[in-house]
Design a protein around this motif. Structure first.
Motif, PDB file in Angstrom:
ATOM      1  N   ASP A  54       5.264   7.186   2.380  1.00  0.00           N
ATOM      2  CA  ASP A  54       4.383   7.512   1.254  1.00  0.00           C
ATOM      3  C   ASP A  54       3.500   8.684   1.636  1.00  0.00           C
ATOM      4  N   THR A  60      -7.787   7.642  -1.609  1.00  0.00           N
ATOM      5  CA  THR A  60      -8.201   6.782  -2.727  1.00  0.00           C
ATOM      6  C   THR A  60      -9.134   5.686  -2.213  1.00  0.00           C
ATOM      7  N   ASP A  94       2.277   9.845  -3.396  1.00  0.00           N
ATOM      8  CA  ASP A  94       1.101   9.068  -3.805  1.00  0.00           C
ATOM      9  C   ASP A  94       0.195  10.012  -4.579  1.00  0.00           C
ATOM     10  N   ASN A 113       4.271   6.944  -6.594  1.00  0.00           N
ATOM     11  CA  ASN A 113       3.336   5.865  -6.300  1.00  0.00           C
ATOM     12  C   ASN A 113       1.988   6.229  -6.902  1.00  0.00           C
ATOM     13  N   VAL A 115      -1.670   5.031  -8.036  1.00  0.00           N
ATOM     14  CA  VAL A 115      -2.702   3.988  -7.976  1.00  0.00           C
ATOM     15  C   VAL A 115      -3.418   3.836  -9.316  1.00  0.00           C
ATOM     16  N   CYS A 135       5.773   3.161  -8.976  1.00  0.00           N
ATOM     17  CA  CYS A 135       4.976   1.974  -8.641  1.00  0.00           C
ATOM     18  C   CYS A 135       3.706   1.999  -9.479  1.00  0.00           C
ATOM     19  N   MET A 137       0.196   0.415 -10.004  1.00  0.00           N
ATOM     20  CA  MET A 137      -0.763  -0.385  -9.243  1.00  0.00           C
ATOM     21  C   MET A 137      -1.991  -0.716 -10.090  1.00  0.00           C
ATOM     22  N   ASP A 183       2.254  -3.544  -8.298  1.00  0.00           N
ATOM     23  CA  ASP A 183       1.386  -3.651  -7.129  1.00  0.00           C
ATOM     24  C   ASP A 183       0.007  -4.137  -7.565  1.00  0.00           C
ATOM     25  N   PHE A 186      -4.563  -4.173  -3.687  1.00  0.00           N
ATOM     26  CA  PHE A 186      -5.565  -4.787  -2.790  1.00  0.00           C
ATOM     27  C   PHE A 186      -6.657  -3.770  -2.452  1.00  0.00           C
ATOM     28  N   PHE A 188      -8.759  -2.377  -4.493  1.00  0.00           N
ATOM     29  CA  PHE A 188      -9.089  -1.439  -5.582  1.00  0.00           C
ATOM     30  C   PHE A 188      -9.835  -2.176  -6.699  1.00  0.00           C
ATOM     31  N   LEU A 213       5.086  -4.214  -4.512  1.00  0.00           N
ATOM     32  CA  LEU A 213       4.644  -3.414  -3.368  1.00  0.00           C
ATOM     33  C   LEU A 213       3.225  -3.876  -3.031  1.00  0.00           C
ATOM     34  N   GLY A 215      -0.221  -3.270  -0.338  1.00  0.00           N
ATOM     35  CA  GLY A 215      -0.848  -2.418   0.684  1.00  0.00           C
ATOM     36  C   GLY A 215      -2.150  -3.042   1.148  1.00  0.00           C
ATOM     37  N   LYS A 219      -7.231  -2.584   5.765  1.00  0.00           N
ATOM     38  CA  LYS A 219      -8.234  -2.539   4.699  1.00  0.00           C
ATOM     39  C   LYS A 219      -9.405  -3.494   4.972  1.00  0.00           C
ATOM     40  N   ARG A 253       3.329  -1.716   2.544  1.00  0.00           N
ATOM     41  CA  ARG A 253       2.855  -0.349   2.828  1.00  0.00           C
ATOM     42  C   ARG A 253       1.870  -0.410   3.989  1.00  0.00           C
TER      43      ARG A 253
HETATM   44  C1  LIG Z   1      -2.285   5.061  -1.848  1.00  0.00           C
HETATM   45  N1  LIG Z   1      -2.559   3.635  -1.650  1.00  0.00           N
HETATM   46  C2  LIG Z   1      -3.562   3.098  -0.915  1.00  0.00           C
HETATM   47  N2  LIG Z   1      -3.515   1.744  -0.952  1.00  0.00           N
HETATM   48  C3  LIG Z   1      -2.449   1.419  -1.753  1.00  0.00           C
HETATM   49  C4  LIG Z   1      -1.893   0.196  -2.201  1.00  0.00           C
HETATM   50  O1  LIG Z   1      -2.425  -0.989  -1.842  1.00  0.00           O
HETATM   51  N3  LIG Z   1      -0.806   0.245  -3.006  1.00  0.00           N
HETATM   52  C5  LIG Z   1      -0.276   1.424  -3.395  1.00  0.00           C
HETATM   53  N4  LIG Z   1       0.823   1.391  -4.223  1.00  0.00           N
HETATM   54  N5  LIG Z   1      -0.752   2.633  -2.995  1.00  0.00           N
HETATM   55  C6  LIG Z   1      -1.836   2.611  -2.195  1.00  0.00           C
END
Ligand SMILES: Cn1cnc2c(O)nc(N)nc21
Length: 278
Positions: A54, A60, A94, A113, A115, A135, A137, A183, A186, A188, A213, A215, A219, A253
């Motif tokens: 990715d 982000t 991304d 991808n 977000v 994807c 998210m 997705d 997580f 966000f 997916l 990620g 974190k 991811r």
């Molecule tokens: C870019 N990015 C950072 N965290 C992410 C996540 O949890 N999922 C996806 N699809 N992209 C992410």
């Protein structure tokens, strides 16, 4: 699932490696070095078994500064070109910007991808025209403010409802369901509790009928439990990858590809040797 001319077997969990092209990601931040460093990093990740790489040009993370269109292009396009030329792995871009999507796919990216789940103006049409998997998210709010006070009625149901609405928008734009990955996003716009409730609820998201997916690598849902810094979160990240793989997430991811590939191999062995009889 097909990604341009490549098919990836998603019947078992696979790993997506992360390449950040933000200047602070590489030692001296030089453009030349960033492409070379990305190639070296990608080579190691592919060698370690990454099925996806990715490539992002705008962080982000909560509170991260926005990046201009030109700056984002300058960062990601040379890297995507270089990686697509050299490696068989599926290169993912991304981004939330329609023009970056278009140019990245022209440069060789085979997965978008986003977000922001194609909510930016023009993003749905750009993704439809690119005709590669995308994807979608979930994010509550925007990176600048999303962690101020996340709140949900029921985080799983609310995330499901959001993703269902985005799937419908994709369908209206001509994006076929076979090109959609979901997705939960997580970190966000989620509290620590929301993140773990979403992890526990992956089965319910699976019921929507799309590849998932996830990620969670390094974190805050690791850091806030272990009270440690980003470079001390490998064990916690591997624990989360194990739980997610067990729960049926298809794409994981991560920053640490080799270790996660090994963890998934153990999860697969556990399944093979215990569920074979079923
Ligand atoms: C870019 N990015 C950072 N965290 C992410 C996540 O949890 N999922 C996806 N699809 N992209 C992410």
């Amino acid at each position: 699932m097909n990604f341009k001319n490549q098919t990836v077997d998603l019947t078992r969990p696979v790993v997506m490696g992360i390449i950040n092209t933000t200047p602070d990601s590489f030692s001296d931040g030089g453009r030349f070095n960033s492409v070379d460093a990305a190639i070296d990093r990608c080579a190691a990740m592919v060698q370690a078994g990454a099925a996806f790489i990715d490539v992002g040009g705008e962080s982000t993370r909560p509170g991260a500064p926005l990046v201009s269109f030109d700056e984002e292009l300058e960062r990601v396009i040379p890297v995507i070109e270089a990686l697509s030329d050299r490696f068989d792995t599926v290169v993912s871009v991304d981004t939330s910007k329609p023009q970056v999507m278009r140019q990245a796919v022209s440069a060789g990216a085979a997965l978008i991808n986003d977000v922001r789940a194609l909510q930016e103006p023009g993003a749905l049409d750009a993704a439809a025209e690119c005709n590669v998997p995308v994807c979608l998210m979930h994010m509550q709010g925007a990176p600048e403010t999303m962690q101020n006070a996340p709140s949900y009625n029921d985080v799983i149901s609310d995330v499901q409802a959001f993703l269902s609405a985005r799937i419908a928008a994709c369908s209206d734009a001509g994006i076929h369901k076979s090109n959609i990955i979901l997705d939960p996003g997580f970190g966000f716009g989620k509290t620590l509790a929301h993140n773990y409730q979403l992890l526990a609820g992956l089965g319910r998201l699976q019921e929507m009928g799309y590849p998932l997916l996830v990620g969670m690598s390094r974190k805050s849902m690791v850091g806030n439990v272990l009270n440690n810094s980003i470079n001390e979160r490998l064990a916690g990240s591997l624990a989360l990858a194990t739980i997610a793989a067990q729960a049926g997430a298809q794409i994981i991811r991560v920053h640490d590809v080799q270790e996660t590939v090994d963890v998934i191999a153990i999860v697969n062995a556990y399944r093979d040797y215990t569920l074979k009889g079923e």
